[in-house]
Design a protein around this motif. Sequence first.
Motif, short mmCIF file in Angstrom:
data_model
loop_
_atom_site.label_atom_id
_atom_site.label_comp_id
_atom_site.label_asym_id
_atom_site.label_seq_id
_atom_site.Cartn_x
_atom_site.Cartn_y
_atom_site.Cartn_z
N ALA A 57 4.56 2.28 -3.82
CA ALA A 57 3.54 2.21 -2.77
C ALA A 57 2.74 0.92 -2.88
O ALA A 57 2.39 0.31 -1.86
CB ALA A 57 2.61 3.42 -2.85
N SER A 58 2.48 0.47 -4.09
CA SER A 58 1.75 -0.77 -4.29
C SER A 58 2.55 -1.96 -3.77
O SER A 58 2.04 -2.81 -3.03
CB SER A 58 1.42 -0.97 -5.78
N VAL A 59 3.82 -2.01 -4.12
CA VAL A 59 4.69 -3.10 -3.67
C VAL A 59 4.88 -3.04 -2.15
O VAL A 59 4.88 -4.07 -1.47
CB VAL A 59 6.05 -3.04 -4.41
N ALA A 60 5.01 -1.83 -1.60
CA ALA A 60 5.19 -1.67 -0.16
C ALA A 60 3.98 -2.19 0.62
O ALA A 60 4.13 -2.74 1.72
CB ALA A 60 5.44 -0.21 0.19
N THR A 61 2.80 -2.05 0.05
CA THR A 61 1.59 -2.56 0.71
C THR A 61 1.68 -4.06 0.89
O THR A 61 1.35 -4.59 1.96
CB THR A 61 0.33 -2.21 -0.12
N VAL A 62 2.15 -4.75 -0.12
CA VAL A 62 2.29 -6.21 -0.03
C VAL A 62 3.37 -6.58 0.99
O VAL A 62 3.20 -7.52 1.76
CB VAL A 62 2.60 -6.81 -1.42
N ALA A 63 4.44 -5.80 1.02
CA ALA A 63 5.52 -6.08 1.98
C ALA A 63 5.01 -5.98 3.41
O ALA A 63 5.44 -6.74 4.29
CB ALA A 63 6.68 -5.12 1.75
N GLU A 64 4.08 -5.07 3.66
CA GLU A 64 3.50 -4.93 4.99
C GLU A 64 2.76 -6.20 5.42
O GLU A 64 2.62 -6.46 6.60
CB GLU A 64 2.51 -3.76 5.03
N LEU A 65 2.29 -6.95 4.44
CA LEU A 65 1.49 -8.15 4.73
C LEU A 65 2.32 -9.42 4.84
O LEU A 65 1.76 -10.49 5.05
CB LEU A 65 0.42 -8.33 3.64
N ARG A 66 3.61 -9.31 4.68
CA ARG A 66 4.47 -10.49 4.79
C ARG A 66 4.33 -11.09 6.18
O ARG A 66 4.20 -10.38 7.18
CB ARG A 66 5.92 -10.13 4.51
N VAL A 67 4.41 -12.40 6.24
CA VAL A 67 4.24 -13.11 7.50
C VAL A 67 5.23 -12.60 8.55
O VAL A 67 4.87 -12.40 9.72
CB VAL A 67 4.39 -14.64 7.30
N GLU A 68 6.45 -12.37 8.14
CA GLU A 68 7.47 -11.91 9.07
C GLU A 68 7.07 -10.58 9.71
O GLU A 68 7.25 -10.38 10.91
CB GLU A 68 8.83 -11.75 8.38
N ASN A 69 6.55 -9.68 8.92
CA ASN A 69 6.12 -8.38 9.44
C ASN A 69 4.92 -8.53 10.37
O ASN A 69 4.86 -7.90 11.43
CB ASN A 69 5.77 -7.42 8.30
N MET A 70 3.98 -9.36 9.97
CA MET A 70 2.79 -9.56 10.79
C MET A 70 3.15 -10.22 12.12
O MET A 70 2.61 -9.86 13.16
CB MET A 70 1.75 -10.36 10.02
N LEU A 71 4.06 -11.17 12.09
CA LEU A 71 4.49 -11.82 13.34
C LEU A 71 5.13 -10.80 14.28
O LEU A 71 4.89 -10.82 15.49
CB LEU A 71 5.46 -12.96 13.05
N GLY A 72 5.94 -9.92 13.72
CA GLY A 72 6.56 -8.88 14.53
C GLY A 72 5.53 -7.95 15.15
O GLY A 72 5.64 -7.56 16.32
N GLN A 73 4.50 -7.63 14.39
CA GLN A 73 3.44 -6.76 14.90
C GLN A 73 2.65 -7.46 16.01
O GLN A 73 2.32 -6.85 17.03
CB GLN A 73 2.51 -6.33 13.77
N PHE A 74 2.36 -8.75 15.81
CA PHE A 74 1.64 -9.51 16.84
C PHE A 74 2.49 -9.63 18.11
O PHE A 74 1.99 -9.50 19.22
CB PHE A 74 1.25 -10.90 16.35
#
Length: 85
Positions: A57-74
Amino acid sequence: EALACGLPVVASYSTGTAELIRSRENGAVCRAGDPEDLLRQMKCLRPRLGDPALREASVATVAELRVENMLGQFAALYDSLMASR
């Protein structure tokens, strides 16, 4: 950095970090300026430090913050806003 290494963190409600922490899932949140609450939260997490679910869960939290993920969300947000015009 701790989350990226799979370590849970204790954050206070006064920091932006607290928004990332899901209590007992990837860390704990304590009241700002309350050392007793900080200690209480640390004691709650200590027995689970070797727990693979907590690490994941700790590692997954960081993965959520990856630029690629954030760009997809935006991009999804932008698309939904444009579709509603």
